[in-house]
Design an enzyme around this catalytic site. Structure first.
Site, PDB file in Angstrom:
ATOM      1  N   ASP A 181       0.866  -1.168   0.000  1.00 50.29           N
ATOM      2  CA  ASP A 181       0.000   0.000   0.000  1.00 50.29           C
ATOM      3  C   ASP A 181       0.910   1.227   0.000  1.00 50.29           C
ATOM      4  OD1 ASP A 181      -2.315   1.747   0.538  1.00 50.29           O
ATOM      5  OD2 ASP A 181      -1.466   1.885   2.562  1.00 50.29           O
ATOM      6  N   THR A 183       0.007   4.910   0.976  1.00 56.23           N
ATOM      7  CA  THR A 183      -0.152   5.862   2.071  1.00 56.23           C
ATOM      8  C   THR A 183       0.013   5.192   3.427  1.00 56.23           C
ATOM      9  OG1 THR A 183      -1.694   7.109   0.696  1.00 56.23           O
ATOM     10  CG2 THR A 183      -1.656   7.630   3.046  1.00 56.23           C
ATOM     11  N   THR A 334      -2.898   1.357  -4.542  1.00 62.36           N
ATOM     12  CA  THR A 334      -3.306   2.573  -3.852  1.00 62.36           C
ATOM     13  C   THR A 334      -4.584   3.156  -4.433  1.00 62.36           C
ATOM     14  OG1 THR A 334      -2.611   4.838  -3.276  1.00 62.36           O
ATOM     15  CG2 THR A 334      -1.822   3.957  -5.362  1.00 62.36           C
ATOM     16  N   GLY A 335      -5.273   3.893  -3.609  1.00 57.09           N
ATOM     17  CA  GLY A 335      -6.445   4.621  -4.074  1.00 57.09           C
ATOM     18  C   GLY A 335      -6.094   5.997  -4.602  1.00 57.09           C
ATOM     19  N   ASP A 385      -7.110  -1.480   3.447  1.00 59.77           N
ATOM     20  CA  ASP A 385      -6.185  -2.543   3.058  1.00 59.77           C
ATOM     21  C   ASP A 385      -6.570  -3.900   3.634  1.00 59.77           C
ATOM     22  OD1 ASP A 385      -4.469  -0.671   1.763  1.00 59.77           O
ATOM     23  OD2 ASP A 385      -3.669  -0.111   3.724  1.00 59.77           O
TER      24      ASP A 385
END
Length: 492
Positions: A181, A183, A334-335, A385
């Site tokens: 991930d 962030t 990631t978003g 996540d």
């Protein structure tokens, strides 16, 4: 609270339910749910998600989902489904112990029958049978794996690796793909000044000192990032006078008797600001990377520009380099926007990027890689996540992350240091090697010991008594214990 209700969400409050903005405008921190590091602008008609944090504006939100109908609840269901879908293979040592027990009883019965058929005395046949049972006792086999498990778990804990599920550690040696991930995992999850440029005659530290003094009065995440950067560098943040917000443009304040403005491109346009070439170049590079460019302006001239973004952890570079040295592919999930994700991936040398991925789709990305035959580890820290952590072959949670992520992971990085990922692989490989050695030491000697106990060398006068058989069985246990202790010498 029911669907259709209109709720007021004040600045700084958590949004109580999924809904649609009917009035107002604000920046929403959705990092916990979507992984998006920057606050997302929400206006009338935009959807908002329960448990995200409102910024500095007030919103009136029409409720569209509560309780089990929210996106957060959906994520929790995905975690539960992924965890329960995993089959629990029977432990190798348990299977081996059962097989050895059956083999020992069978060998003892065959031994007794064979000597009786050969015309031996009853007491001799019984002694041979008992010796076989004693020497084949799976006592050492029962300790072979648990000893290694206990030592490897302790060794991991001493090195900041909390093993929650043994299956994760045992599978780590087979990894060929690691998904991070972004962030809070590869990055700090907090804004920092990642690049800056100043006009001629102004030092960077002085520009940062002035900017931090102006932004110290603001609670905006980008403003807090500028202040935190100054503090990290040991720069004293000065007091500002006359701080005020300029709607839609930025802020203004007086530092050391001089008035300054700070803001984005809208501030430059509204005040017809002159921008030096070096400042323009840095701002353009920041825009290409999806970073925010904040200008320091005095009397119609831009003195500096600060590129503000979610700062990359220094440890991330070493972690990815170490994984590449092992031949392991590294991906990022990631978003965040594609431009932001690509900038981070380029800086860190990441092989594959999955950007703008919704929380409910993260687990699907993991399954896509698994369908290609890859052994996948997922490393993350947030609620968003958790489904991917539970779906991956090995879920590794950042210790400083959300509780649901920690619960979904097989292993927790207590130090929140991505450099611990290669250490997990090293520990897994060493642990498996010791398990295999102990299984052979505990059971392998029976290949020779059982026929010897049965009396195959009796014609040459070589017979084992039950007492000697007990000594040999105990010796195998001691050997297994000593070999397990050697695992402590592994350097992680």
């Amino acid at each position: 609270m029911r669907n259709g209700d209109l709720v007021l969400v004040r600045p700084g409050e958590s949004i109580p339910a999924d809904g649609v903005v009917r009035k107002g405008e604000s920046d929403i921190d959705e990092a916990m749910i979507t992984g998006e590091s920057r606050p997302v602008k929400k206006r009338e008609g935009d959807e908002v998600i329960a448990a995200t944090i409102n910024g500095e504006g007030s919103l009136r939100v029409e409720v569209t989902g509560t309780g089990d109908k929210t996106k957060l609840s959906g994520i929790m269901r995905l975690v539960a489904d992924a965890q329960t879908s995993k089959s629990r293979a029977q432990h190798l040592a348990d299977r081996a112990a059962r097989l050895l027990t059956v083999a020992a009883i069978g060998a003892a019965v065959v031994t007794f029958g064979a000597w009786q058929l050969a015309g031996a005395a009853m007491d001799f046949s019984v002694v041979r049978m008992v010796t076989v049972l004693v020497i084949a006792c799976p006592h050492a086999l029962g300790l072979a794996v648990p000893l290694v498990v206990a030592i490897s778990t302790t060794l991991g804990a001493r090195n900041g690796l909390l093993v929650r599920d043994r299956r994760g550690l045992e599978e780590a040696r087979n990894l060929d793909t690691v998904i991070f991930d972004k962030t809070g995992t590869l990055t700090l999850g907090e804004f920092r000044v990642v690049a800056m440029s100043v006009a001629e005659g102004l030092a960077e530290d002085e520009a940062l000192r002035i900017a931090s003094g102006i932004e110290a009065e603001s609670q905006h995440p980008i403003a807090r990032g500028i202040v935190k950067t100054a503090e990290d560098k040991g720069i004293a943040v000065p007091s500002a006078d006359g701080f005020r917000s300029i709607t839609g443009k930025g802020v203004a304040a007086t530092i050391d008797g001089v008035e300054y403005h700070m803001g984005g491109p809208a501030l430059l346009k509204s005040e017809d600001v002159q921008v030096p070439p070096a400042v323009i170049k840095t701002a353009g590079a920041a825009a290409d990377r999806g970073q925010a460019a904040i200008y320091l302006v005095r009397e119609g001239k831009a003195l500096a520009v600060f590129a503000v973004a979610d700062a990359i952890r220094e440890e991330s570079r070493e972690a990815i380099a170490a994984l590449h040295e092992r031949g392991i592919e590294v991906a990022m999930l990631t978003g965040d926007a594609q431009a932001v994700a690509d900038a981070v991936a380029k800086e860190l040398g990441i092989d594959t990027v999955f950007a703008e991925v919704l929380p409910e789709d993260k687990a699907s990305k993991v399954r896509e890689l698994q369908a290609l035959g890859k052994k996948v580890a997922m490393i993350g820290d947030g609620v968003n996540d958790a489904p991917a952590l539970a779906t991956a072959d090995i879920g590794i949670a950042i210790g400083a992350g959300a509780d649901v992520a920690v619960e979904a992971g097989h292993i927790v990085l207590v130090r929140s240091d991505p450099r611990d990922i290669p250490r997990i692989i090293t520990l897994s490989t060493a642990t498996y090697r010791k398990m295999a050695q102990n299984l052979w030491l505990a059971a392998g000697y029976n290949i020779f010991a059982i026929p010897l106990a049965a009396g195959v060398l009796a014609p040459w006068g070589i017979l084992l008594t039950p007492a000697v058989g007990a000594v040999l069985m105990s010796a195998s246990t001691v050997v297994v214990a000593i070999n397990a202790q050697l695992l402590k010498r592994v350097k992680l």
